[in-house]
Design an enzyme around this catalytic site. Structure first.
Site, PDB file in Angstrom:
ATOM      1  N   SER A 194       1.013  -1.309  -0.003  1.00 46.48           N
ATOM      2  CA  SER A 194      -0.054  -0.198  -0.141  1.00 46.48           C
ATOM      3  C   SER A 194       1.017   1.299  -0.004  1.00 46.48           C
ATOM      4  CB  SER A 194      -0.856  -0.094   1.289  1.00 46.48           C
ATOM      5  OG  SER A 194      -2.015   0.837   1.168  1.00 46.48           O
ATOM      6  N   GLU A 310      -9.032  -5.397  -4.040  1.00 48.89           N
ATOM      7  CA  GLU A 310      -8.399  -4.463  -3.316  1.00 48.89           C
ATOM      8  C   GLU A 310      -9.588  -3.535  -2.546  1.00 48.89           C
ATOM      9  OE1 GLU A 310      -5.106  -3.861  -2.691  1.00 48.89           O
ATOM     10  OE2 GLU A 310      -4.066  -4.870  -4.319  1.00 48.89           O
ATOM     11  N   HIS A 409      -7.682  -5.796   0.163  1.00 54.56           N
ATOM     12  CA  HIS A 409      -6.421  -4.958   0.183  1.00 54.56           C
ATOM     13  C   HIS A 409      -5.824  -5.372   1.619  1.00 54.56           C
ATOM     14  CE1 HIS A 409      -3.599  -1.436  -0.367  1.00 54.56           C
ATOM     15  NE2 HIS A 409      -4.084  -1.141   0.980  1.00 54.56           N
TER      16      HIS A 409
END
Length: 499
Positions: A194, A310, A409
């Protein structure tokens, strides 16, 4: 626990051994950025006399509390402080052996997170792979990415990228000292997820970081993620300082306002304020992916990928995503990520899962625009330079929250670190029986990449081909892991008409 003392350039450190792995915690890699050093680039740490105990994690950097993400993604027990520039090291032995080094940059939207999270415990890597693992803290939010521009003088011209400069400083510290911990300073792999992957994307493009690492892994992020122009960043800075009662140019107030007061003022502005690297003309002179296209990291092998779903993670913090109708969803997405071409609308309708709620169909747009698109641009740029590129997609779906999150995610994190046993992990990834096999595949692929620049080996069920301009292959991690050729091809083509 057995103790061991190592000699660094700044003094001696005493760590401890736990279950066959040595760990040194809370090592300062820079001076505390407090007082007159607030909002200034990092400086090398002070040397110390005697033996410094390195058996407790240092404070985490200043950050807001986030009960959902901090609880779900690995709770931290260390207190926040402006004095938070510390790193941690796991090693099989401080014996002079030159082991590959894995240098981890945590995520958290450049807002929260820490290298001391139990999810990033490096013991499994060190024990299973005979490597050295480093995790770091770096300045975030207003303390790491407040673009002060010309308002406070030349000394503060780099303030919008202090978090990145902290990472460079930590890399320099590792380059200079890691041999004492059994690591090879000439074989460092940077990896992150990320915001951590966004950081890796920036570091790949940065001349100041050139030569400090050999390979790179980007998990769910790229140099375009959370990237801001100087104009956008300055508008946000003005809003934050106004709310905090700091006039532009008032250096005394900027340095004296209590850290918590400044942070709370920024947080009171709500989710419209985002943080990230700034194209400021000083630290970051151009878009990182443009720099990659021109060969900024032409000799660096990369491994890069995304999770299949995600954006589903963010339905936890903003459940309204799951309650809007199709028109409202598309209007909102259009406002957040720009116009959606008709060809893309048709693609998502044609490939929709008829049994799934409509919001899941349209949230695929957010996954593509925020995460997939930057991954593809990064992979294309590196492949065009002749670098070895390996792409993946993580498809394991978590059953928690009624299956709402799917392959969301951050879900791959405990698989990569082989930390499925850490407290709270099962509350996020579930207990499906295929977890262990997927963790083995990913964990050893990452180790192989760090060791040789190639993720292949007996740990994978089939060979993982490189991503090239001719063959856009990706390895899919799932209950039946396999290779797919150009799995994002149709979706990418549908977006090609976007203005």
């Amino acid at each position: 626990m057995e103790r061991t003392v190592v000699e660094t350039r700044y003094g001696r450190l005493r760590g401890e051994m736990n279950e066959g792995v040595f760990i040194w915690k809370g090592i300062p890699y820079a001076k505390a950025p407090v007082g007159e050093r607030r909002f200034l680039p990092p400086e090398p740490p002070e040397a110390w006399d005697g033996v410094r105990e390195a058996t407790s994690f240092g404070p985490v950097v200043m950050q807001p509390s986030d009960p959902i993400f901090s609880g779900l993604l690995g709770r931290m027990s260390e207190p926040p402080s402006e004095d938070g520039l510390y790193l941690n090291i796991w090693s099989p032995a401080a014996d002079g052996k030159k082991r590959p080094v894995l240098f981890w940059i945590h995520g958290g939207a450049f807002l929260f997170g820490s290298g001391s999270s139990p999810w990033y415990d490096g013991a499994a890597f060190a024990k299973r792979g005979d490597v050295v693992v480093v995790t770091i803290n770096y300045r975030m939010n207003v303390f790491g990415f407040l673009h002060l521009g010309d308002a406070f003088g030349e000394a503060y011209a780099q303030a919008g990228n202090l978090g990145i400069l902290d990472q460079v400083a930590a890399l320099r510290w590792v380059k200079e000292n890691i041999a004492a911990f059994g690591g090879d300073p000439d074989n460092i792999t940077i990896f992150g997820e990320s915001a951590g992957a966004a950081s890796v994307g920036v570091l790949l493009s940065l001349p100041e970081a050139s030569g400090l690492f050999r390979r790179a892994i980007l998990q769910s992020g790229s140099g375009s993620l959370l990237l801001r122009s100087s104009e956008t960043a300055m508008v946000m800075t003005e809003r934050i300082l106004e709310r905090a009662g700091v006039r532009l140019g008032d250096r005394d107030r900027l340095l004296s306002i209590p850290a918590n007061e400044l942070l709370q003022a920024a947080m009171s502005l709500g989710p419209g304020i985002t943080y990230g690297p700034v194209i400021d003309g000083h630290v970051l002179r151009r878009h990182p992916i443009e720099a990659l296209r021109d060969g900024a990291a032409s000799g660096v092998p990369i491994l890069i990928g995304v999770t299949k779903d995600e954006y589903h993670l963010f339905t936890l913090t903003d459940p309204s995503w799951t309650k809007l109708g199709e028109k409202e969803l598309l209007d909102r997405i259009n406002r957040e990520v720009g116009p959606i071409p008709d060809a893309a609308i048709r693609y998502y309708k044609e490939t929709a899962d008829a049994s799934a709620p409509a919001w899941q169909t349209w949230l695929r747009i957010m996954t593509y625009r925020v995460f997939v698109e930057g991954m593809l641009r990064t992979a294309d740029a590196q492949a065009a330079q002749g670098a070895d590129v390996y792409m993946y997609r993580f498809d394991y779906e978590t059953p928690v929250f009624g299956g709402q999150l799917k392959a969301c995610h951050a879900l791959e994190l405990p698989f990569v670190f082989h930390n499925l046993h850490q407290p709270g992990v099962a509350n996020f990834v579930g207990n499906r029986p295929e977890r262990e096999a997927i963790a083995n595949e990913m964990h050893y692929a990452w180790l192989s990449l760090a060791r040789t620049g190639d993720p292949n080996g007996a740990h994978l069920p089939e060979a993982w081909p490189a991503y090239t301009s001719e063959r856009k292959a990706a390895f899919v991690f799932s209950a039946a892991s396999h290779v797919e050729d150009d799995p994002f091809g149709r979706e990418r083509e549908a977006w090609m008409t976007r203005a």
